[in-house]
Design an enzyme around this catalytic site. Structure first.
Site, PDB file in Angstrom:
ATOM      1  N   GLY A  97       0.808  -1.208   0.000  1.00 39.10           N
ATOM      2  CA  GLY A  97       0.000   0.000   0.000  1.00 39.10           C
ATOM      3  C   GLY A  97       0.843   1.260   0.000  1.00 39.10           C
ATOM      4  O   GLY A  97       2.061   1.214   0.170  1.00 39.10           O
ATOM      5  N   GLY A 145      -0.440  -4.980   1.187  1.00 32.08           N
ATOM      6  CA  GLY A 145      -1.701  -4.706   0.524  1.00 32.08           C
ATOM      7  C   GLY A 145      -1.972  -5.609  -0.653  1.00 32.08           C
ATOM      8  O   GLY A 145      -3.126  -5.913  -0.971  1.00 32.08           O
ATOM      9  N   GLU A 168       5.560  -6.079   7.923  1.00 30.20           N
ATOM     10  CA  GLU A 168       5.142  -4.820   8.560  1.00 30.20           C
ATOM     11  C   GLU A 168       5.778  -4.531   9.917  1.00 30.20           C
ATOM     12  O   GLU A 168       5.914  -3.362  10.303  1.00 30.20           O
ATOM     13  CB  GLU A 168       3.611  -4.800   8.698  1.00 30.20           C
ATOM     14  CG  GLU A 168       2.859  -4.584   7.402  1.00 30.20           C
ATOM     15  CD  GLU A 168       2.732  -5.835   6.545  1.00 30.20           C
ATOM     16  OE1 GLU A 168       2.216  -5.726   5.415  1.00 30.20           O
ATOM     17  OE2 GLU A 168       3.155  -6.926   6.994  1.00 30.20           O
ATOM     18  N   ASP A 176      -1.622  -6.545   8.373  1.00 29.75           N
ATOM     19  CA  ASP A 176      -3.052  -6.243   8.348  1.00 29.75           C
ATOM     20  C   ASP A 176      -3.714  -6.847   7.112  1.00 29.75           C
ATOM     21  O   ASP A 176      -3.404  -7.970   6.748  1.00 29.75           O
ATOM     22  CB  ASP A 176      -3.280  -4.733   8.456  1.00 29.75           C
ATOM     23  CG  ASP A 176      -2.724  -3.951   7.280  1.00 29.75           C
ATOM     24  OD1 ASP A 176      -1.748  -4.393   6.651  1.00 29.75           O
ATOM     25  OD2 ASP A 176      -3.273  -2.864   6.987  1.00 29.75           O
TER      26      ASP A 176
END
Length: 386
Positions: A97, A145, A168, A176
């Site tokens: 992302g 992402g 991450e 996530d």
């Protein structure tokens, strides 16, 4: 959310081997005038192409806002029987992302940090609940992402060029995009290991780990896509039969043992624990070269991210994807309210000193009370899934 790789990475040592170098990506994309998403109807299929090859197809808010309504439209369209998603170019499916936009939103005071995570997770849920067969062609880099854009769908097709990671914790975030759902459901404690260390899987190993459903040669992807789009009113079973056929014909690396096979007993033992501190104790006590290597890697990560991730995955084992996305939205907002995310991006992207100063600096200083606050409801600001 995810991270973005710099193209042409050299072989990196210790922390840098796991710490993905984030490119400068603006919300408006590159100077290239071509659209950042291509949405096309090909035969029986709706085809989504993430079209930012120079930025490794990194996901922006603009892209999310184009993909989501089209996905929902195709899902309801009686003439669309399956959905295919892929990345432009041969380097990446989607490398993550738009981290830079979130970082810069702190200074501008705008709502990007809320909007991006909210709309990204709504899209992840739409993929996970899609009634039509959803086929992700995950050739090349698939991180953060990009994992969220693929892993919750029915089919994920890896090639020898696939590179998967959820790194991450290296920049003060957590895995996530539904990582709390799929990671703890991998074999044994493999998901905990991947999440806490950011270990990268390549090629057929992505399928052997249970992340991809099929593996084919990169040179066969175009033919596979053609065969899928030319199906007549296919069911999910029809799509699966085509994918199985290509997978069975692929002999590349077929006899190669899973890269972590010799370590799985240790991974299952060392990463079975009631706390992050207990994992560290087990690694120290074990003392093997493998254990010490993991200890070195984990010692570079954000202590807050490690404890947040550990609890995320523990709780995720018994929650639905929807419950997990609500939980992860709460965690995302805790991260953008805090220190470590901005410090991690500073160290990797802004100053590039690769030496983040985490606060707190030790696992023992990340209190249960603080973690509880990260997982608490946001009230009317909680993620609401359609």
């Amino acid at each position: 959310m995810g991270l973005v790789l710099r193209q042409g990475l050299p072989r990196l040592k210790s922390f840098n081997r796991l710490q993905v170098i984030i490119q400068h990506l603006s919300m408006s994309g590159t100077a290239d005038s071509s659209p950042d998403v291509l949405l096309e109807k090909k035969g029986c299929a709706g085809v989504i192409t993430m079209n930012r090859p120079k930025a490794l197809n990194a996901l922006t808010l603009s892209m999310i806002r184009q993909i989501y309504p089209q996905l929902k439209k195709w899902e309801q369209d009686p003439d669309t029987f399956l959905i295919i998603i892929k990345g432009a170019g041969d380097k990446a499916f989607c490398a993550g992302g738009d981290i830079r936009a979130i970082f810069e939103s702190r200074k501008s005071g705008d709502s990007v940090a809320q909007d991006f995570f909210r709309e990204e997770y709504v899209l992840n849920n739409a993929i996970g609940t899609c009634k039509k067969p959803y086929v992700a062609l995950i050739g090349g880099i698939t991180m953060g992402g990009g994992v969220g854009m693929s892993v919750h769908g029915h089919f994920r097709i890896a090639t020898e060029k696939t590179l998967f990671a959820m790194p991450e914790t290296a920049i003060g975030l957590f895995p996530d995009v539904g990582g709390g759902y799929f990671l703890p459901r991998l074999s044994g404690k493999l998901g905990f290991y991947l999440a806490l260390t950011g270990f990268r899987l390549k090629g057929r190993d992505v399928q052997k780990a249970g992340i991809a459903t099929h593996f084919i040669e990169a040179e066969k992807v175009a033919a596979l896509e053609k065969d899928l789009t030319e199906l007549k009113s296919p069911s999910k079973e029809n799509v699966g039969e085509i994918l199985d056929l290509y997978h069975k014909k692929c002999k590349l690396d077929q006899e190669k043992e899973f890269i972590l096979a010799e370590h799985m007993d240790k991974i299952n033992s060392l990463f079975s624990a009631n706390s992050m501190e207990e994992i560290i104790q087990k690694l120290k006590k074990d003392g093997s070269p493998f254990a010490l290597k993991q200890l070195e890697t984990i010692s570079k990560m954000s202590p807050t991210s490690l404890k947040m991730t550990f609890r995320q995955l523990r709780e995720g084992t018994s929650l639905s994807l929807q419950e997990i996305l609500v939980m992860e939205y709460r965690l995302s907002q805790a991260c953008v309210r805090g220190h470590d995310f901005y410090e991690g991006v500073r160290a990797v992207l802004i100053d590039k000193d690769q030496s983040p100063k985490w606060k707190p600096a030790a696992l023992e200083e990340v209190t249960d009370e603080f973690l509880d606050s990260c997982f608490q409801s946001l009230g009317t600001s909680d993620l609401k899934l359609p």
